[in-house]
Motif scaffolding. Sequence first.
Motif, mmCIF file in Angstrom:
data_model
loop_
_atom_site.group_PDB
_atom_site.id
_atom_site.type_symbol
_atom_site.label_atom_id
_atom_site.label_comp_id
_atom_site.label_asym_id
_atom_site.label_seq_id
_atom_site.Cartn_x
_atom_site.Cartn_y
_atom_site.Cartn_z
ATOM 1 N N GLN A 145 49.645 91.663 -3.570
ATOM 2 C CA GLN A 145 50.984 91.590 -3.021
ATOM 3 C C GLN A 145 51.117 92.254 -1.793
ATOM 4 O O GLN A 145 51.643 91.837 -0.840
ATOM 5 C CB GLN A 145 52.094 91.639 -3.885
ATOM 6 C CG GLN A 145 52.061 90.668 -5.162
ATOM 7 C CD GLN A 145 52.963 91.257 -6.368
ATOM 8 O OE1 GLN A 145 53.627 92.374 -6.353
ATOM 9 N NE2 GLN A 145 53.378 90.479 -7.427
ATOM 10 N N MET A 148 49.019 90.681 0.870
ATOM 11 C CA MET A 148 49.898 89.384 1.232
ATOM 12 C C MET A 148 51.277 89.680 2.330
ATOM 13 O O MET A 148 51.660 88.965 3.049
ATOM 14 C CB MET A 148 50.576 88.553 0.001
ATOM 15 C CG MET A 148 49.114 88.033 -0.620
ATOM 16 S SD MET A 148 49.626 87.035 -2.237
ATOM 17 C CE MET A 148 50.656 85.695 -1.404
ATOM 18 N N TYR A 154 50.840 83.587 4.536
ATOM 19 C CA TYR A 154 50.105 83.296 3.440
ATOM 20 C C TYR A 154 50.307 82.067 2.700
ATOM 21 O O TYR A 154 51.117 81.435 2.910
ATOM 22 C CB TYR A 154 50.547 84.571 2.331
ATOM 23 C CG TYR A 154 51.956 84.358 1.682
ATOM 24 C CD1 TYR A 154 52.397 83.419 0.892
ATOM 25 C CD2 TYR A 154 53.045 84.923 2.614
ATOM 26 C CE1 TYR A 154 53.728 83.690 0.435
ATOM 27 C CE2 TYR A 154 54.562 84.980 2.202
ATOM 28 C CZ TYR A 154 54.806 83.935 1.238
ATOM 29 O OH TYR A 154 56.082 84.026 1.003
ATOM 30 N N LEU A 156 50.507 79.785 -1.360
ATOM 31 C CA LEU A 156 50.322 79.518 -2.587
ATOM 32 C C LEU A 156 49.710 78.475 -3.101
ATOM 33 O O LEU A 156 49.776 77.410 -2.633
ATOM 34 C CB LEU A 156 51.804 79.710 -3.259
ATOM 35 C CG LEU A 156 52.502 81.032 -3.170
ATOM 36 C CD1 LEU A 156 54.129 80.834 -3.949
ATOM 37 C CD2 LEU A 156 51.954 82.041 -3.940
ATOM 38 N N PHE A 172 49.491 81.359 -10.726
ATOM 39 C CA PHE A 172 49.783 81.497 -9.395
ATOM 40 C C PHE A 172 48.372 81.955 -8.657
ATOM 41 O O PHE A 172 47.756 82.738 -9.352
ATOM 42 C CB PHE A 172 50.779 82.312 -9.032
ATOM 43 C CG PHE A 172 52.294 81.927 -9.229
ATOM 44 C CD1 PHE A 172 52.983 81.751 -8.154
ATOM 45 C CD2 PHE A 172 52.859 81.704 -10.801
ATOM 46 C CE1 PHE A 172 54.442 81.400 -8.563
ATOM 47 C CE2 PHE A 172 54.026 81.271 -10.794
ATOM 48 C CZ PHE A 172 54.844 81.032 -9.812
ATOM 49 N N GLY A 174 47.011 83.220 -4.699
ATOM 50 C CA GLY A 174 47.394 83.453 -3.190
ATOM 51 C C GLY A 174 46.450 83.392 -2.509
ATOM 52 O O GLY A 174 45.236 83.840 -2.687
ATOM 53 N N ARG A 175 46.767 83.076 -1.022
ATOM 54 C CA ARG A 175 45.702 82.933 -0.161
ATOM 55 C C ARG A 175 46.444 83.724 1.102
ATOM 56 O O ARG A 175 47.690 83.528 1.614
ATOM 57 C CB ARG A 175 45.307 81.564 0.392
ATOM 58 C CG ARG A 175 44.051 81.636 1.427
ATOM 59 C CD ARG A 175 43.516 80.069 1.908
ATOM 60 N NE ARG A 175 42.705 79.711 0.816
ATOM 61 C CZ ARG A 175 41.632 80.094 0.531
ATOM 62 N NH1 ARG A 175 40.883 80.986 1.446
ATOM 63 N NH2 ARG A 175 40.740 79.352 -0.553
ATOM 64 N N TYR A 176 45.807 84.556 1.897
ATOM 65 C CA TYR A 176 46.060 85.489 2.813
ATOM 66 C C TYR A 176 45.079 86.081 3.849
ATOM 67 O O TYR A 176 43.779 85.605 3.545
ATOM 68 C CB TYR A 176 46.816 86.765 2.301
ATOM 69 C CG TYR A 176 45.901 87.523 1.442
ATOM 70 C CD1 TYR A 176 45.273 88.717 1.787
ATOM 71 C CD2 TYR A 176 45.537 87.130 -0.052
ATOM 72 C CE1 TYR A 176 44.337 89.326 1.078
ATOM 73 C CE2 TYR A 176 44.586 87.865 -0.825
ATOM 74 C CZ TYR A 176 43.915 89.017 -0.336
ATOM 75 O OH TYR A 176 42.983 89.885 -0.992
ATOM 76 N N LEU A 187 46.971 85.569 -8.929
ATOM 77 C CA LEU A 187 48.143 86.602 -9.035
ATOM 78 C C LEU A 187 48.719 86.599 -10.484
ATOM 79 O O LEU A 187 48.749 87.833 -10.982
ATOM 80 C CB LEU A 187 49.230 86.095 -8.024
ATOM 81 C CG LEU A 187 49.025 85.855 -6.272
ATOM 82 C CD1 LEU A 187 50.188 85.066 -5.629
ATOM 83 C CD2 LEU A 187 48.590 87.350 -5.965
ATOM 84 N N LEU A 208 58.377 85.182 -5.574
ATOM 85 C CA LEU A 208 58.436 85.521 -3.996
ATOM 86 C C LEU A 208 59.545 86.676 -4.124
ATOM 87 O O LEU A 208 59.250 87.807 -3.299
ATOM 88 C CB LEU A 208 58.787 84.403 -3.309
ATOM 89 C CG LEU A 208 57.744 83.107 -3.225
ATOM 90 C CD1 LEU A 208 58.389 82.257 -2.361
ATOM 91 C CD2 LEU A 208 56.548 83.688 -2.753
ATOM 92 N N MET A 218 55.524 81.827 4.162
ATOM 93 C CA MET A 218 54.513 81.074 3.475
ATOM 94 C C MET A 218 54.307 79.841 4.213
ATOM 95 O O MET A 218 55.269 78.914 4.506
ATOM 96 C CB MET A 218 55.189 80.844 2.091
ATOM 97 C CG MET A 218 54.359 79.873 1.198
ATOM 98 S SD MET A 218 55.099 79.768 -0.478
ATOM 99 C CE MET A 218 56.324 78.526 -0.481
#
Length: 283
Positions: A145, A148, A154, A156, A172, A174-176, A187, A208, A218
């Motif tokens: 987190q 991100m 980022y 989702l 969940f 995440g891509r960052y 996540l 979030l 996002m």
Amino acid sequence: MPRALMFCSLCQKWDTKGRNGSVVWNKIGCETIRLDKVNAHELSKMHEDSIHLEKNELSTIDETLGKLQKSEMTALIDAQKVLYFLIKHHLPHMTLFKPLVNLCVELGAKNLANLSQAKNATYTSHVIIQDFIDSQSDIVEEKIQAKMRSSESYGLMLDEYTDVATRKHLAFAGRYIEEGESKLAFLRDVEIPNGTANTIVENIKDYLHDADLDKSKMTCFASDGPAVMTGKKNGVVAQLKKENPSLIDIHCINHRMQLAVSSAFKSVTSIENVEELLMGLFK
């Protein structure tokens, strides 16, 4: 109780020698002890020595408890290392954790030997394993987190599924951006009461908010493409775009391929057409 009726429990018991080894100042209880004699005894060397011995015993107990707590803490840390090893190598941790801990103890792992305090306090049950996993996942998730939040943007990725107990879940991912490279990380898994679009959107917003992630950063949202996710009127993407119009929605390429193959096979009339069909799809 009047002070004159008390006796010194530090120095002696009624019928034994004193704690400090001295001869007791009275062998038989007396209800008419003079107050001035009690005061005089409190100032005596015998009483002071007894107090000194009492303090030493208390300090020894504190040191013993401190060492015990330290050994238990070290054992719990090493137990989590064992669990991390199993998870890292994709091994069934629920079934292998206890046998692996026992093997380590048998091979001489002194710290892990302190893990079992009693028959009902071994710290190897399924409940304890799940607690270990939760604590480890919280640390990993917090690090992701933070990355991100520092990323310029980022995305989702969500997948809604049902477990063997027919409970609904949201997974969940995440891509960052980190040091110029795109990174992907799992996540959280959240249990939800139902799979409606409103419930999913509510859980996304809650996540979030809890993660302190800026909604405006996002830039993309990926899913497996069901109507609840991609519905034009009230789907998850449609609702998210009301607050972030620049959001790009992505239909998972693997799911699209599976849909394409399923649709294509419906048009196959004989087994001879299968090879030709597959060659055409992958050209």
